[in-house]
Design an enzyme around this catalytic site. Structure first.
Site, PDB file in Angstrom:
ATOM      1  N   CYS A   8      11.011 -18.244   9.932  1.00 39.57           N
ATOM      2  CA  CYS A   8      10.327 -18.538  11.186  1.00 39.57           C
ATOM      3  C   CYS A   8      10.511 -17.403  12.173  1.00 39.57           C
ATOM      4  CB  CYS A   8      10.877 -19.829  11.786  1.00 39.57           C
ATOM      5  SG  CYS A   8      12.609 -19.636  12.252  1.00 39.57           S
TER       6      CYS A   8
ATOM      7  N   CYS B 143      14.034 -16.521  13.127  1.00 35.18           N
ATOM      8  CA  CYS B 143      14.736 -15.708  12.133  1.00 35.18           C
ATOM      9  C   CYS B 143      14.431 -14.231  12.365  1.00 35.18           C
ATOM     10  CB  CYS B 143      14.309 -16.064  10.716  1.00 35.18           C
ATOM     11  SG  CYS B 143      14.452 -17.786  10.300  1.00 35.18           S
TER      12      CYS B 143
ATOM     13  N   ASP C  33      20.231 -27.112 -18.771  1.00 34.18           N
ATOM     14  CA  ASP C  33      21.585 -26.619 -18.957  1.00 34.18           C
ATOM     15  C   ASP C  33      22.444 -27.331 -17.911  1.00 34.18           C
ATOM     16  OD1 ASP C  33      23.752 -24.882 -19.570  1.00 34.18           O
ATOM     17  OD2 ASP C  33      23.265 -23.773 -17.764  1.00 34.18           O
TER      18      ASP C  33
ATOM     19  N   ASP D 187      20.473 -21.214 -16.531  1.00 30.82           N
ATOM     20  CA  ASP D 187      20.797 -20.044 -15.709  1.00 30.82           C
ATOM     21  C   ASP D 187      21.664 -19.030 -16.418  1.00 30.82           C
ATOM     22  OD1 ASP D 187      23.121 -21.587 -15.741  1.00 30.82           O
ATOM     23  OD2 ASP D 187      23.801 -20.671 -13.874  1.00 30.82           O
TER      24      ASP D 187
ATOM     25  N   ASP E   9      21.535 -19.201 -22.134  1.00 31.38           N
ATOM     26  CA  ASP E   9      20.244 -19.894 -22.050  1.00 31.38           C
ATOM     27  C   ASP E   9      19.063 -18.940 -22.190  1.00 31.38           C
ATOM     28  OD1 ASP E   9      21.486 -22.348 -21.400  1.00 31.38           O
ATOM     29  OD2 ASP E   9      21.710 -21.652 -19.339  1.00 31.38           O
TER      30      ASP E   9
END
Lengths: 716, 58
Positions: A37, A40, A438, A612, A616
């Protein structure tokens, strides 16, 4: 007295230098994923401008990046300043981002603007002709239209002509062949008609075809380039520099400069860049990406260390034994690449449709031409009809509808925290019927705890203070669940790698760490103040926020969730019971995961893999569609189709719904286009198509499919 | 009908001006950060107008 310039160029040169100084590339670009925004922008820019040495800092909200001008400011200072403002920032490798200017997209926009300009002007004349301009006025209007549209068509149509030519050269047909043919024939035949005083000219049709299809091409380019820049950004996030120890002190060198036998210093919290052996007495390393195990491991001197591990304890030194392509990490990445190639053979909806469409259109137009030559014997009239058929059947829906739906969907998903990396990901995701998750890092966020409420305030404040000073994942997990009491005042705090933290509180020693080190009878994390008893601080995996919502949502969409974890039996069963999944497997290795997934797919299922870790990655690449959280290892993120940018999984069912809506709307758009054709083609075949009818049919169908595509924004 | 001799060039020139305007905005990088430009309106401190574009042009 003012300085007299020898020539105008000399007077201009300083000005040019001034401009060049402003336009020079930024010295650092950082990715700040949490930007969203105006506040920020203000916070980050103010924080950075206040830093000494920073000349200018500019936030780009669309790309969620900040570019900083200031040659002597180290990345660490910038990251720290942004962190202090409340955001996580990641420096990006400038050399990898170099092509961020996107000349192709800009060229498409210029062509689009010119086509739009020409179309509007020509349309003005066409409307005058349709409403009854005749004789000399009509011929004048046609002539001016020709003068505007011929250069415009030749310039703006180039992307189509180039693609069509490259397909024709290898004797193939693609979507651009009928497009180019329709545009060129329409313009060419209209020119011939105008020079011979004919009544019908299709300049407006040629231009609006170009215009609408350029919109489609631009949207398509946007989708692809956002996918590409996402991949590039992920690559730019990887480790690029390492601290090599030369003659006793560490120097910063690029990872590519490391050789076997070099000694490397790994600071706390940093990824290991190469494979090697540990030289320091001990180290704590997070190798969860290799094993899927949640707890960090203690290594002792001489142990192997692999690229990609994260140092969780004190800085340590290591000697490199394998660099570059020889590291375990890179070998796995290569495996992933091979697995990905097999998936790239997936043909998307538009291409499948194009294979049927392109030959059909050509045959139809040719047929119309031949039949009319045979009936009337008038080649000019028959050609007119053939061109009208080509124009009316021109694949606006294929060229415009699919990219429009995909772009709208991807933009919406990005706002929801999903970064879609692959163009065909949404189509594949829509076909999924099993979701395999996972555990560690995917369904859970690091680790956390059950009963800490029994701690006294002193105990909690000491634990907080000690946890805050350590980078160990257990400390970080502990910090997030401890009650928010003020920090205790302790002195002589130090971290004993592999064991815990110790310090002095009011003259008595306090220690927090593994139970055996505290002299307790339990093995987990504990706290001991002075000579008092050791208090256990039980830590378990906590599920990611929104896991339950996500799993329920998936079930209601007819997708069965499963857990496939490399972790042990107890933690997996505990989590599965907590979040309500019956279908689970534990102690599964990377190859077993891959084999299980391939087995499911052979049995006719379409599997979505969410994971992750490095264990995997092969499965992520082999699955029909895949999602990785942003915290995942680089290799996993690049293997996955979609990266989850937020911690919460709550929006997961929405992702599936939008993916399904995308496919459904694309199909609907084909149906709409086909319906228009079903009405307009017979009219054209019978020779009743005037430029007016062609213009109406084309614009109406294009606008309808665009409007229909926008419905993906309101899917619930 | 003689009015057409004036109106036609005028309409084409006006359209051309619009086109040139668009190409100028494109070249000066005004579409590089559409979201950011929208949000910047809401920033209170407009101490120095930022005349340079976000990132260098090629």
């Amino acid at each position: 007295m003012t300085q007299v310039a020898a020539c105008p160029a000399c007077a201009v040169a300083p000005l040019a230098q001034e401009t060049a100084r402003h336009a020079r590339p930024p010295d650092a670009i950082l990715s700040i994923p949490a930007l969203h925004c105006a506040a920020c922008i203000g916070k980050v820019e103010r924080a950075l401008s206040a830093l000494p040495g920073v000349e200018r800092a500019r936030v780009n909200l669309s790309l969620k990046r900040v570019s900083v001008h200031g040659p002597d400011v180290p990345d660490e200072t910038i990251t720290a300043a942004i962190k202090a403002a409340g955001y996580d920032a990641y420096p990006l490798d400038l050399t990898l981002l170099e092509e961020g200017q996107d000349p192709v997209g800009r060229a498409l926009l210029i062509r689009l603007a010119i086509a739009g300009f020409a179309m509007m002007n020509v349309m003005l004349f066409s409307v005058a002709v349709w409403s009854g301009a005749s004789d000399a006025t009509r011929d004048l209007f046609h002539l001016i239209s020709a003068l505007i549209s011929l250069p415009a068509v030749l310039f703006c149509g180039q992307p189509f002509f180039a693609n069509a030519w490259s397909a024709l050269r290898v004797r193939a047909l693609n979507m651009d062949v009928p497009i180019s043919l329709a545009i060129l024939l329409a313009a060419g035949m209209s020119l011939f008609e105008v020079l011979n005083g004919g009544a019908h000219a299709y300049f407006d049709a040629a231009l609006s075809l170009t215009f609408f299809l350029l919109i489609g091409r631009y949207l398509d380019h946007q989708t692809r380039s956002s996918a590409r820049s996402a991949a590039k950004e992920l690559a730019a996030l990887e480790v690029h520099t390492a601290q090599r120890i030369d003659a006793g002190h560490a120097t910063k060198v690029p990872v590519s400069a490391l050789r076997v036998g070099d000694r490397v210093l790994i600071p706390t919290g940093v990824r290991v860049p190469v494979d090697g052996t540990l030289d320091s007495a001990s180290a704590v390393s997070d190798r969860s990406f290799l094993t899927g195990e949640s707890a960090a491991q203690t290594l002792i001197k001489g142990f192997p260390v692999q690229a990609g591990e994260i140092n969780q304890g004190a800085p340590f030194e290591m000697t490199a034994t394998a660099v570059g392509d020889d590291t375990t990490l890179r070998r796995v990445a290569n495996l992933v690449e091979m697995a990905e190639n097999s998936r790239n053979r997936y043909t998307n909806l538009a291409d499948r449709a194009a294979r049927i469409y392109a030959p059909a259109v050509h045959l139809l137009a040719l047929l119309a031409f031949v039949v009319w030559v045979w009936i009337s014997g008038d080649i000019r009239f028959a050609l007119n009809i053939g061109v009208a058929v080509l124009i009316i059947t021109c694949p606006c829906a294929l060229g415009l509808a699919v990219p429009a739906v995909a772009t709208a969907a991807i933009a919406r998903l990005y706002a929801m925290g999903f970064l879609v990396k692959s163009g065909t990901a949404l189509e594949r995701l829509a076909e999924v019927d099993i979701a395999v998750f996972d555990k560690t890092g995917t369904l859970t966020l690091s680790s956390s705890t059950g009963k800490l409420s029994t701690l006294s305030d002193t105990q909690a404040s000491v634990a907080r203070k000690l946890a805050q000073s350590s980078h160990h994942p257990m400390s970080r997990a502990l910090l997030s669940v401890l009650p928010p009491v003020p920090l205790a005042e302790v002195t002589q705090m130090q971290e004993i790698p592999g064991f815990g933290m110790q310090a002095v509180l009011d003259g008595q020693p306090v220690r927090m760490g593994r139970g055996s080190w505290l002299g307790a009878d339990f093995d987990g994390l504990g706290l001991r103040i002075g000579d008092g008893p050791a208090i256990p601080l039980p830590l378990t995996d906590i599920p990611r926020p929104g896991v339950k919502t996500a799993l329920e949502g998936l079930r209601s969409l007819g997708i069965a969730p499963q857990i496939l974890s490399g972790d042990g039996k107890t933690p997996v069963q505990a989590l599965a019971a907590q979040i309500g999944v019956e279908d689970l497997q534990f102690n599964v290795s990377a190859t077993e995961k891959h084999a299980y997934l391939t087995g499911l797919q052979k049995a006719g299922h379409r599997v979505l893999m969410v994971g992750d870790g490095l264990n995997d990655t092969a499965s992520l690449a082999a699955a029909h569609a895949s999602v990785a959280p942003a915290s995942a290892l680089d290799a996993s993120r690049s293997a996955a189709d979609i990266v989850l940018l937020r911690d919460s999984l709550a929006e997961f069912p929405m992702l599936m719904k939008i993916a399904r809506a995308t496919t459904r709307l694309s199909r609907e758009n084909f149906a709409i286009a086909a319906a228009y054709n079903a009405i307009a083609v017979p009219v054209a075949l019978l020779g009743y198509a005037s430029p007016l009818i062609a213009a109406i049919a084309m614009s109406a169908s294009s606008l309808t499919v665009l409007a229909n595509a926008m419905r993906v924004r309101i899917v619930r | 009908m003689n009015v057409l001799l004036i109106l036609i060039p005028v309409s084409i020139i006006l359209g051309g001006l619009g086109l040139c305007g668009f190409l100028w905005t494109l070249r000066s990088g005004q579409y590089d950060d559409a979201e950011g430009s929208a949000a910047r309106l809401l920033l209170e401190d407009d101490d120095a107008p930022n005349d340079a574009p976000d990132e260098p042009r090629s």
